[in-house]
Design a protein around this motif. Structure first.
Motif, PDB file in Angstrom:
ATOM      1  N   GLY A  95       0.802  -1.209   0.000  1.00 35.49           N
ATOM      2  CA  GLY A  95       0.000   0.000   0.000  1.00 35.49           C
ATOM      3  C   GLY A  95       0.837   1.261   0.000  1.00 35.49           C
ATOM      4  O   GLY A  95       2.064   1.231   0.133  1.00 35.49           O
ATOM      5  N   CYS A  96       0.128   2.374  -0.169  1.00 35.77           N
ATOM      6  CA  CYS A  96       0.740   3.697  -0.171  1.00 35.77           C
ATOM      7  C   CYS A  96       0.158   4.524   0.966  1.00 35.77           C
ATOM      8  O   CYS A  96      -1.000   4.338   1.360  1.00 35.77           O
ATOM      9  N   PRO A 110      -8.447   1.585   2.858  1.00 34.30           N
ATOM     10  CA  PRO A 110      -8.260   0.315   2.145  1.00 34.30           C
ATOM     11  C   PRO A 110      -8.059   0.489   0.642  1.00 34.30           C
ATOM     12  O   PRO A 110      -7.410  -0.341   0.004  1.00 34.30           O
ATOM     13  N   GLN A 111      -8.595   1.583   0.079  1.00 32.58           N
ATOM     14  CA  GLN A 111      -8.461   1.777  -1.368  1.00 32.58           C
ATOM     15  C   GLN A 111      -7.023   2.083  -1.777  1.00 32.58           C
ATOM     16  O   GLN A 111      -6.691   2.056  -2.962  1.00 32.58           O
ATOM     17  N   HIS A 112      -6.160   2.361  -0.807  1.00 28.21           N
ATOM     18  CA  HIS A 112      -4.757   2.599  -1.117  1.00 28.21           C
ATOM     19  C   HIS A 112      -3.926   1.322  -1.026  1.00 28.21           C
ATOM     20  O   HIS A 112      -2.698   1.367  -1.104  1.00 28.21           O
ATOM     21  N   CYS A 113      -4.583   0.191  -0.848  1.00 29.78           N
ATOM     22  CA  CYS A 113      -3.889  -1.098  -0.723  1.00 29.78           C
ATOM     23  C   CYS A 113      -4.353  -2.073  -1.796  1.00 29.78           C
ATOM     24  O   CYS A 113      -5.473  -1.980  -2.302  1.00 29.78           O
ATOM     25  N   ARG A 114      -3.480  -3.015  -2.102  1.00 29.15           N
ATOM     26  CA  ARG A 114      -3.807  -4.111  -3.009  1.00 29.15           C
ATOM     27  C   ARG A 114      -3.178  -5.382  -2.462  1.00 29.15           C
ATOM     28  O   ARG A 114      -2.177  -5.338  -1.749  1.00 29.15           O
ATOM     29  N   LYS A 115      -3.739  -6.532  -2.837  1.00 28.65           N
ATOM     30  CA  LYS A 115      -3.147  -7.803  -2.413  1.00 28.65           C
ATOM     31  C   LYS A 115      -1.810  -8.013  -3.119  1.00 28.65           C
ATOM     32  O   LYS A 115      -1.656  -7.713  -4.303  1.00 28.65           O
ATOM     33  N   ILE A 116      -0.855  -8.551  -2.363  1.00 32.26           N
ATOM     34  CA  ILE A 116       0.442  -8.899  -2.939  1.00 32.26           C
ATOM     35  C   ILE A 116       0.299 -10.188  -3.739  1.00 32.26           C
ATOM     36  O   ILE A 116      -0.298 -11.153  -3.254  1.00 32.26           O
ATOM     37  N   PRO A 117       0.821 -10.235  -4.963  1.00 27.81           N
ATOM     38  CA  PRO A 117       0.806 -11.508  -5.703  1.00 27.81           C
ATOM     39  C   PRO A 117       1.407 -12.625  -4.870  1.00 27.81           C
ATOM     40  O   PRO A 117       2.372 -12.419  -4.120  1.00 27.81           O
ATOM     41  N   ILE A 288       2.945  12.785  -4.793  1.00 29.64           N
ATOM     42  CA  ILE A 288       2.123  12.940  -3.598  1.00 29.64           C
ATOM     43  C   ILE A 288       0.744  13.490  -3.934  1.00 29.64           C
ATOM     44  O   ILE A 288      -0.235  13.277  -3.206  1.00 29.64           O
ATOM     45  N   TRP A 289       0.629  14.182  -5.059  1.00 33.40           N
ATOM     46  CA  TRP A 289      -0.649  14.756  -5.495  1.00 33.40           C
ATOM     47  C   TRP A 289      -1.692  13.680  -5.773  1.00 33.40           C
ATOM     48  O   TRP A 289      -2.895  13.913  -5.630  1.00 33.40           O
ATOM     49  N   LEU A 290      -1.241  12.476  -6.143  1.00 32.73           N
ATOM     50  CA  LEU A 290      -2.179  11.414  -6.512  1.00 32.73           C
ATOM     51  C   LEU A 290      -3.037  10.952  -5.340  1.00 32.73           C
ATOM     52  O   LEU A 290      -4.113  10.399  -5.548  1.00 32.73           O
ATOM     53  N   TRP A 291      -2.552  11.169  -4.105  1.00 36.29           N
ATOM     54  CA  TRP A 291      -3.283  10.682  -2.941  1.00 36.29           C
ATOM     55  C   TRP A 291      -4.666  11.330  -2.822  1.00 36.29           C
ATOM     56  O   TRP A 291      -5.553  10.770  -2.206  1.00 36.29           O
ATOM     57  N   GLN A 292      -4.853  12.507  -3.413  1.00 39.55           N
ATOM     58  CA  GLN A 292      -6.149  13.178  -3.329  1.00 39.55           C
ATOM     59  C   GLN A 292      -6.976  12.994  -4.597  1.00 39.55           C
ATOM     60  O   GLN A 292      -8.065  13.550  -4.714  1.00 39.55           O
ATOM     61  N   LEU A 296      -7.974   8.560 -10.284  1.00 38.69           N
ATOM     62  CA  LEU A 296      -6.732   8.456 -11.052  1.00 38.69           C
ATOM     63  C   LEU A 296      -5.791   7.470 -10.389  1.00 38.69           C
ATOM     64  O   LEU A 296      -5.141   6.658 -11.061  1.00 38.69           O
ATOM     65  N   PHE A 297      -5.703   7.531  -9.054  1.00 41.07           N
ATOM     66  CA  PHE A 297      -4.873   6.599  -8.293  1.00 41.07           C
ATOM     67  C   PHE A 297      -5.248   5.154  -8.632  1.00 41.07           C
ATOM     68  O   PHE A 297      -4.393   4.316  -8.919  1.00 41.07           O
ATOM     69  N   ASP A 298      -6.548   4.865  -8.621  1.00 40.29           N
ATOM     70  CA  ASP A 298      -7.025   3.517  -8.920  1.00 40.29           C
ATOM     71  C   ASP A 298      -6.664   3.097 -10.336  1.00 40.29           C
ATOM     72  O   ASP A 298      -6.191   1.978 -10.570  1.00 40.29           O
ATOM     73  N   SER A 299      -6.888   3.997 -11.292  1.00 41.87           N
ATOM     74  CA  SER A 299      -6.639   3.636 -12.689  1.00 41.87           C
ATOM     75  C   SER A 299      -5.151   3.424 -12.951  1.00 41.87           C
ATOM     76  O   SER A 299      -4.769   2.546 -13.732  1.00 41.87           O
ATOM     77  N   LEU A 300      -4.318   4.196 -12.278  1.00 37.94           N
ATOM     78  CA  LEU A 300      -2.879   4.025 -12.458  1.00 37.94           C
ATOM     79  C   LEU A 300      -2.392   2.710 -11.860  1.00 37.94           C
ATOM     80  O   LEU A 300      -1.587   2.000 -12.473  1.00 37.94           O
ATOM     81  N   LEU A 301      -2.886   2.377 -10.675  1.00 40.40           N
ATOM     82  CA  LEU A 301      -2.498   1.094 -10.071  1.00 40.40           C
ATOM     83  C   LEU A 301      -2.955  -0.072 -10.931  1.00 40.40           C
ATOM     84  O   LEU A 301      -2.228  -1.056 -11.112  1.00 40.40           O
ATOM     85  N   GLU A 302      -4.168   0.038 -11.474  1.00 42.16           N
ATOM     86  CA  GLU A 302      -4.659  -1.028 -12.349  1.00 42.16           C
ATOM     87  C   GLU A 302      -3.811  -1.123 -13.608  1.00 42.16           C
ATOM     88  O   GLU A 302      -3.532  -2.216 -14.108  1.00 42.16           O
ATOM     89  N   GLY A 303      -3.398   0.036 -14.118  1.00 38.78           N
ATOM     90  CA  GLY A 303      -2.536   0.033 -15.295  1.00 38.78           C
ATOM     91  C   GLY A 303      -1.197  -0.617 -15.010  1.00 38.78           C
ATOM     92  O   GLY A 303      -0.668  -1.378 -15.828  1.00 38.78           O
ATOM     93  N   CYS A 304      -0.636  -0.328 -13.835  1.00 40.32           N
ATOM     94  CA  CYS A 304       0.646  -0.927 -13.440  1.00 40.32           C
ATOM     95  C   CYS A 304       0.540  -2.446 -13.357  1.00 40.32           C
ATOM     96  O   CYS A 304       1.369  -3.183 -13.905  1.00 40.32           O
ATOM     97  N   THR A 305      -0.477  -2.910 -12.643  1.00 42.85           N
ATOM     98  CA  THR A 305      -0.626  -4.354 -12.454  1.00 42.85           C
ATOM     99  C   THR A 305      -0.994  -5.044 -13.755  1.00 42.85           C
ATOM    100  O   THR A 305      -0.646  -6.205 -13.972  1.00 42.85           O
ATOM    101  N   GLY A 306      -1.712  -4.333 -14.637  1.00 40.88           N
ATOM    102  CA  GLY A 306      -2.140  -4.919 -15.900  1.00 40.88           C
ATOM    103  C   GLY A 306      -1.004  -5.233 -16.858  1.00 40.88           C
ATOM    104  O   GLY A 306      -1.179  -6.017 -17.792  1.00 40.88           O
ATOM    105  N   LEU A 307       0.169  -4.627 -16.635  1.00 39.70           N
ATOM    106  CA  LEU A 307       1.305  -4.896 -17.512  1.00 39.70           C
ATOM    107  C   LEU A 307       1.924  -6.264 -17.249  1.00 39.70           C
ATOM    108  O   LEU A 307       2.720  -6.754 -18.052  1.00 39.70           O
TER     109      LEU A 307
END
Length: 345
Positions: A95-96, A110-117, A288-292, A296-307
């Motif tokens: 998480g962040c 909780p929205q700032h966390c994801r399960k670890i593979p 740090i701006w992404l925290w608010q 966008l935070f969600d879409s970026l994390l999904e984009g990261c994991t989707g690679l």
């Protein structure tokens, strides 16, 4: 008999200004906010933002006493009664957090966390979010990188740099890395990257030779100074310089204000009228701006994991109590991959 209050250990500074002010202290756990989750931290990722915050050179640094740290990994131990999440007690998560990561227990949305593979370690989980968000936002959103494009990535053997090299390749682009030493070039060769420049006195000439007539579409820069100017000059029309840091300002234990002022006066300057003529852009951001910006935070994390990238490369692991040694290595510029703190079981 009254039970003793639960405690956590944190690295806290009473005021920004010097890394040596950072002290390991014991604190009582407060009540878990109803909309958050509690995580027993197992690993903490280190970032240059931590150094700049501790020395007072980071604009987002909290006033007064604070705990540094932007990313962590651990085990969920409690859920707030109003926490809206599919996570469960016992889940392994990364998480962040907007500061507060140098702790053995954190309470976070909780929205700032994801399960670890499943096949990742806690250290690899802690190394993933901040550097991945930085690299992905730079490449996919600001850089709008397309297959076949040349992408120059400064400090390519570091945490953000290596992740950006991997992401650019996964996106079908052609990553060209720069590093400060031959040993780092050899490391990147082992990682499968053939195009790497060991920065020398004539970096502009080195870059021209490496490109060999190919257009340079995107530059990711966290260094600043002359190297950044030369990289911008090499961009082709429609090219974009993405700036996410300024490592040349990295201080020692505390800032050398005279040196910082001199570097500030010499910093690159870009004229928008010239950029119109050359059809080149400069974009800069602070993660740090992404925290608010949760969407966008969600879409970026999904984009990261989707690679589907492999686990981050952990170059250096330290015990939680060795934070000063870990920070010293990070600011030395000699680290490769990610620097991580591990909390003893």
């Amino acid at each position: 008999m009254q039970s003793m209050p639960e405690i956590r250990h944190v690295w806290r500074t009473q005021k920004a200004g010097a890394i040596s002010n950072l002290q390991l202290v014991e604190e009582s756990l407060q009540s878990l906010p109803s909309d958050q989750i509690r995580v027993a931290v197992k690993s903490v990722g280190l970032n240059f933002a931590d150094i700049f915050a501790l020395t007072g050179l980071y604009s987002a640094t909290p006033q007064g006493s604070f705990i540094p740290g932007l990313e962590f990994a651990g085990v969920v131990t409690a859920l707030g009664e109003n926490a809206q999440t599919d996570l469960q007690v016992g889940d392994r998560v990364y998480g962040c957090t907007r500061f507060g990561g140098y702790a053995t227990v954190v309470d976070v949305p909780p929205q700032h966390c994801r399960k670890i593979p499943e096949h990742w370690s806690f250290a690899e989980g802690a190394a993933f979010p901040a550097q991945s968000l930085t690299a992905y936002y730079s490449l996919a959103i600001l850089g709008a990188v397309k297959p076949g494009q040349q992408v120059l990535i400064q400090s390519a053997a570091g945490g953000v740099g290596l992740q950006a090299m991997r992401m650019a390749a996964q996106m079908g682009a052609i990553p060209i890395g720069t590093v400060s030493s031959e040993s780092k070039r050899a490391f990147l060769a082992e990682q499968g990257f053939a195009e790497v420049i060991v920065r020398g006195e004539n970096f502009a000439g080195q870059l021209q030779t490496q490109l060999n007539g190919r257009p340079l579409h995107t530059v990711l820069d966290g260094i600043g100074g002359k190297i950044q100017q030369q990289s911008f000059a090499a961009l082709a029309p429609t090219g974009r310089l993405i700036v996410f840091g300024a490592a040349e300002f990295t201080p020692g234990d505390k800032p050398n204000w005279l040196k910082a002022a001199w570097l500030y006066l010499k910093r690159p300057r870009y004229d928008v009228m010239d950029m119109i003529s050359s059809n080149k852009s400069v974009l800069a951001f602070n993660l740090i701006w992404l925290w608010q910006e949760q969407a966008l935070f969600d879409s970026l994390l999904e984009g990261c994991t989707g690679l589907g990238l492999p686990a981050p490369h952990i170059g250096h692991e330290y015990a939680f109590a060795q934070v000063h040694d870990a920070l010293a290595l990070l600011r030395s510029g000699k680290s490769v991959g990610k620097v991580v703190l591990n909390v003893a079981p």
